[in-house]
Scaffold this motif. Sequence first.
Motif, short mmCIF file in Angstrom:
data_model
loop_
_atom_site.label_atom_id
_atom_site.label_comp_id
_atom_site.label_asym_id
_atom_site.label_seq_id
_atom_site.Cartn_x
_atom_site.Cartn_y
_atom_site.Cartn_z
N VAL A 76 63.22 38.15 -35.12
CA VAL A 76 64.19 37.42 -35.93
C VAL A 76 63.41 36.85 -37.11
CG1 VAL A 76 65.70 35.41 -36.02
CG2 VAL A 76 65.61 36.81 -33.94
N VAL A 77 63.89 37.10 -38.31
CA VAL A 77 63.24 36.57 -39.52
C VAL A 77 64.32 35.90 -40.36
CG1 VAL A 77 61.89 37.10 -41.59
CG2 VAL A 77 61.54 38.45 -39.50
N TRP A 78 64.12 34.62 -40.67
CA TRP A 78 65.07 33.85 -41.46
C TRP A 78 64.34 33.06 -42.53
CZ3 TRP A 78 70.19 34.25 -41.23
CH2 TRP A 78 70.77 34.72 -40.06
N ASP A 79 65.05 32.80 -43.63
CA ASP A 79 64.57 31.81 -44.59
C ASP A 79 64.79 30.44 -43.99
OD1 ASP A 79 63.67 33.30 -46.83
OD2 ASP A 79 65.74 33.66 -47.44
N TYR A 142 60.94 31.63 -41.04
CA TYR A 142 60.97 31.40 -39.60
C TYR A 142 60.89 32.78 -38.96
CZ TYR A 142 63.34 30.66 -35.07
OH TYR A 142 63.69 30.64 -33.75
N VAL A 143 59.94 33.00 -38.06
CA VAL A 143 59.77 34.29 -37.38
C VAL A 143 59.62 34.03 -35.89
CG1 VAL A 143 58.37 36.39 -37.20
CG2 VAL A 143 58.60 35.25 -39.42
N ARG A 144 60.33 34.83 -35.09
CA ARG A 144 60.26 34.71 -33.64
C ARG A 144 60.64 36.04 -33.01
NH1 ARG A 144 62.45 29.44 -31.06
NH2 ARG A 144 60.83 29.34 -29.51
N LEU A 145 60.04 36.36 -31.87
CA LEU A 145 60.47 37.53 -31.12
C LEU A 145 61.91 37.35 -30.68
CD1 LEU A 145 57.53 38.45 -28.69
CD2 LEU A 145 58.62 39.97 -30.34
N LYS A 146 62.70 38.42 -30.71
CA LYS A 146 64.07 38.34 -30.24
C LYS A 146 64.07 38.06 -28.75
CE LYS A 146 66.18 41.20 -33.76
NZ LYS A 146 66.85 42.47 -34.09
N PRO A 147 65.08 37.34 -28.25
CA PRO A 147 65.11 36.97 -26.82
C PRO A 147 64.99 38.17 -25.88
CG PRO A 147 66.78 35.76 -28.02
CD PRO A 147 66.18 36.75 -28.99
N ARG A 148 65.65 39.27 -26.16
CA ARG A 148 65.59 40.41 -25.25
C ARG A 148 64.18 40.97 -25.17
NH1 ARG A 148 65.32 44.63 -28.62
NH2 ARG A 148 66.47 44.56 -30.55
N VAL A 149 63.42 40.87 -26.25
CA VAL A 149 62.04 41.36 -26.26
C VAL A 149 61.16 40.41 -25.46
CG1 VAL A 149 60.06 41.92 -27.71
CG2 VAL A 149 62.37 42.53 -28.46
N ARG A 150 61.37 39.08 -25.66
CA ARG A 150 60.61 38.08 -24.90
C ARG A 150 60.89 38.24 -23.41
NH1 ARG A 150 62.51 34.10 -28.74
NH2 ARG A 150 63.82 33.29 -27.09
N ASN A 151 62.16 38.39 -23.05
CA ASN A 151 62.53 38.51 -21.64
C ASN A 151 61.98 39.79 -21.01
OD1 ASN A 151 63.87 36.09 -21.86
ND2 ASN A 151 65.87 37.03 -22.19
N ALA A 152 61.96 40.87 -21.75
CA ALA A 152 61.42 42.13 -21.24
C ALA A 152 59.93 41.98 -20.98
CB ALA A 152 61.69 43.27 -22.22
#
Length: 161
Positions: A76-79, A142-152
């Motif tokens: 996820v990438v957001w301003d 703002y950068v973060r791994l998507k939840p489905r990727v973190r959960n996997a």
Amino acid sequence: MNPTLLRHGLNLWPPFLFSGIHVSAISDDYRHARVELRMRPWNRNYVGTHFGGSLFAMTDPFWMLLAMQAIGPDYVVWDKAGTIEFVKPGRGTVHARFDLDDAVLDDLRAATAGGDKALRWFDTEILDEQGEVVARVRKQLYVRLKPRVRNAGEASVRGSD
């Protein structure tokens, strides 16, 4: 998305099209972009120089778009925030370059590998035709791994116990 298609789409996007903003280049690997703002009667301010909102708008989406495309679909990438410092009046055609280094992408991946968010500032100078600085823009992503990727990732760690 194909960078050429994105460039053409941005150039036809009404906020850019009607403001005189022109995306002149986006590299195939999404590491570089160049944007111009052409002086038009409708994007001048009261004293005949570039409207500050147009100067900011010409830089607004590019760090996010480059990072989003270059880092990949698992993030996820957001301003998050942005600032502009007006240095001198802008006249004629002004331009800005965006250069995203592989080292920055590596840092973002490392900072978010455990599921944490990363906040990173990016600086851009808007230059006039003589190469002089008209404005300095800072954007925070703002950068973060998507939840489905973190959960996997967590599931594969638990499965290996």
